[in-house]
Scaffold this active site. Structure first.
Site, PDB file in Angstrom:
ATOM      1  CG  ASP A   1     -12.896  -0.105  -9.020  1.00 37.49           C
ATOM      2  OD1 ASP A   1     -13.599  -0.926  -8.648  1.00 37.49           O
ATOM      3  OD2 ASP A   1     -11.847  -0.091  -8.720  1.00 37.49           O
TER       4      ASP A   1
ATOM      5  CD  GLU B   1      -6.353   3.581 -20.300  1.00 29.96           C
ATOM      6  OE1 GLU B   1      -5.425   4.209 -19.530  1.00 29.96           O
ATOM      7  OE2 GLU B   1      -7.477   3.147 -19.784  1.00 29.96           O
TER       8      GLU B   1
ATOM      9  NE  ARG C   1      -5.772  -4.992  -9.422  1.00 29.09           N
ATOM     10  CZ  ARG C   1      -7.139  -4.765  -9.688  1.00 29.09           C
ATOM     11  NH1 ARG C   1      -7.645  -4.453 -10.767  1.00 29.09           N
ATOM     12  NH2 ARG C   1      -7.881  -5.078  -8.513  1.00 29.09           N
TER      13      ARG C   1
ATOM     14  CB  ALA D   1     -11.815  -7.132 -10.422  1.00 30.45           C
TER      15      ALA D   1
ATOM     16  NE  ARG E   1      -1.283  -5.650  -3.548  1.00 32.06           N
ATOM     17  CZ  ARG E   1      -2.363  -5.936  -4.142  1.00 32.06           C
ATOM     18  NH1 ARG E   1      -3.121  -4.805  -4.174  1.00 32.06           N
ATOM     19  NH2 ARG E   1      -2.569  -6.839  -4.829  1.00 32.06           N
TER      20      ARG E   1
END
Length: 424
Positions: free
Chosen positions: A315, A39, A112, A328, A193
């Site tokens: 993605d 990551e 998420r 997702a 949002r």
């Protein structure tokens, strides 16, 4: 002399989002696999707010063995509306057009970051490495080598790129296939949002004489070139609101390359975009003092997700617009199918490229269709579907039926097809 067990197959995963971590979690349960996850960030973390999962995605989550942690943090529409995915209404007066029902699932959603936290907490020590941003990949004969910005590298038998829409590994796959490179493209749609305290919203609706039912149940308000969705998150304490606005002045809209994809926006700017909308929609937006603005990007449908021993999932392979709440979920379907193939001991006597090719031939047509129909859904919601436009009876009927194929997908039959292709 004793027979030694065959060496483990080494699987490298680049990208610690939901799809990458879910795949790593499943694979590390199998003794014939050696899994490493890389990551780029210093810790697991997700950008974004609520993410919703259709019935197909909830099946994939269960199949990946993460159903129990998911249920700990997931939200559902409260009874007696628990099977409703969305109610559809006109933006100008909140009049009812119809509902889409997903029996047994309804609007299943999660924050998420909460979902990723709970997945990451299940990963055994030593699987994940942080601060590892991939810059390039090389393959030779039977190994893939990934190189990171810190100067380190990793070699493995199969490399899976789960590194998102801005994937640094996608170019390697497309070049290997002799295909043009694909970059994220701006859709022309932006989304405001915000999260609203549900108790506060109830009081606002009461004060304005608006139906509180609109707070209890996921809603989608439709209008020309704009639409607004709401659904409860955090066990109903917050209402997640996303207000979409599409600029259709250009066929090939461009987002400035130096502009961030997400920025803070003023409430005034948002309210102006919905100036002629009805009370229910305006009350929602007036309850969001500090919205963020998201520029929605997706990818064109790719001609292939794999090259040699390197494969794309999530993605990185098929970033899509959020209009079906399916993005997702497609990453989780990818992870599920790959995990079922890689966890089969027959993988040790198979060619990694053959296994990835089977994944590609099964997953790509479906993911491409979900990409395409996600864009079409946005057109439908904003009265731009050429066959439906703003014809209310047809709109209600279309919206009630158009998600069935997406949600009822048979993943077991996908697995059987992949196994047949491999001669397993």
């Amino acid at each position: 002399m004793h027979l030694s067990s065959p060496p483990a197959m080494r699987i490298g995963i680049v990208g610690g989002g939901i799809a990458g971590v879910a795949l790593a979690l499943d694979l590390c349960r199998h003794s014939h696999l050696h899994v490493q996850l890389f990551e780029a960030a210093p810790a697991f973390g997700e950008v974004g707010a609520g993410v919703s999962f259709g019935a197909n995605a909830v099946q994939a989550i269960k199949g990946l063995g993460i159903g129990e942690p998911y249920q700990r943090v997931a939200d559902r529409t409260p009874a007696p509306w628990q099977d409703i995915w969305f109610e559809w209404r006109k933006g100008q007066d909140a009049s009812y057009l119809g509902a889409s029902v997903a029996a047994g699932v309804g609007q299943s959603s999660v924050h998420r970051a909460d979902f990723l936290d709970v997945l990451a907490s299940e990963l055994p020590d030593g699987i994940a490495q942080f601060g590892k941003r991939a810059v390039r990949v090389e393959q030779d004969g039977n190994q893939a080598h990934v190189f990171f910005t810190d100067g380190s590298s990793h070699s493995c038998d199969i490399l899976i790129a789960a590194d998102g829409i801005k994937s640094s590994i996608r170019d390697h796959v497309l070049e290997g296939l002799g295909q043009p490179l694909a970059s994220p493209r701006f859709s022309g749609t932006c989304a405001y949002r915000g999260m609203i305290d549900s108790q506060q919203l109830r009081e606002t609706y009461r004060a304005r004489g608006l139906d509180e039912h609109l707070v209890n149940v996921p809603q989608m308000y439709l209008g020309l070139d704009a639409h607004i969705l709401t659904f409860p998150v955090k066990q109903g304490r917050l209402i997640n609101v996303v207000a979409f606005v599409s600029d259709r002045s250009s066929d090939k809209p461009v987002w400035p390359s130096d502009a961030p994809w997400v920025r803070n926006a003023s409430q005034q700017e948002m309210l102006e975009a919905f100036a002629d909308w009805g009370d229910a929609a305006r009350a929602l937006l007036e309850s969001i003092p500090h919205p963020t603005l998201w520029a929605l990007h997706d990818l064109e449908e790719l001609p292939g997700y794999v090259h040699g021993q390197v494969g794309l999932i999530g993605d990185a392979a098929h970033a899509m617009l959020p209009h079906q709440g399916a993005g997702a979920g497609q990453g989780l379907e990818d992870a599920w199918l790959l995990a079922r193939l890689l966890s089969d001991p027959q993988i040790l006597t198979s060619t990694p490229a053959d296994v990835l090719n089977a994944y590609d031939s099964i997953r790509r047509p479906r993911a491409c269709r979900v990409q395409r129909t996600s864009w079409q859904a946005g057109e439908l919601y904003e009265f731009r579907d050429p066959a439906v436009a703003d014809n209310e009876p047809l709109l209600g009927k279309t919206l009630a039926e158009r998600f069935d194929w997406l949600w009822s997908h048979d993943m077991q039959s996908d697995l059987q097809s992949a196994r047949a292709q491999l001669g397993w």
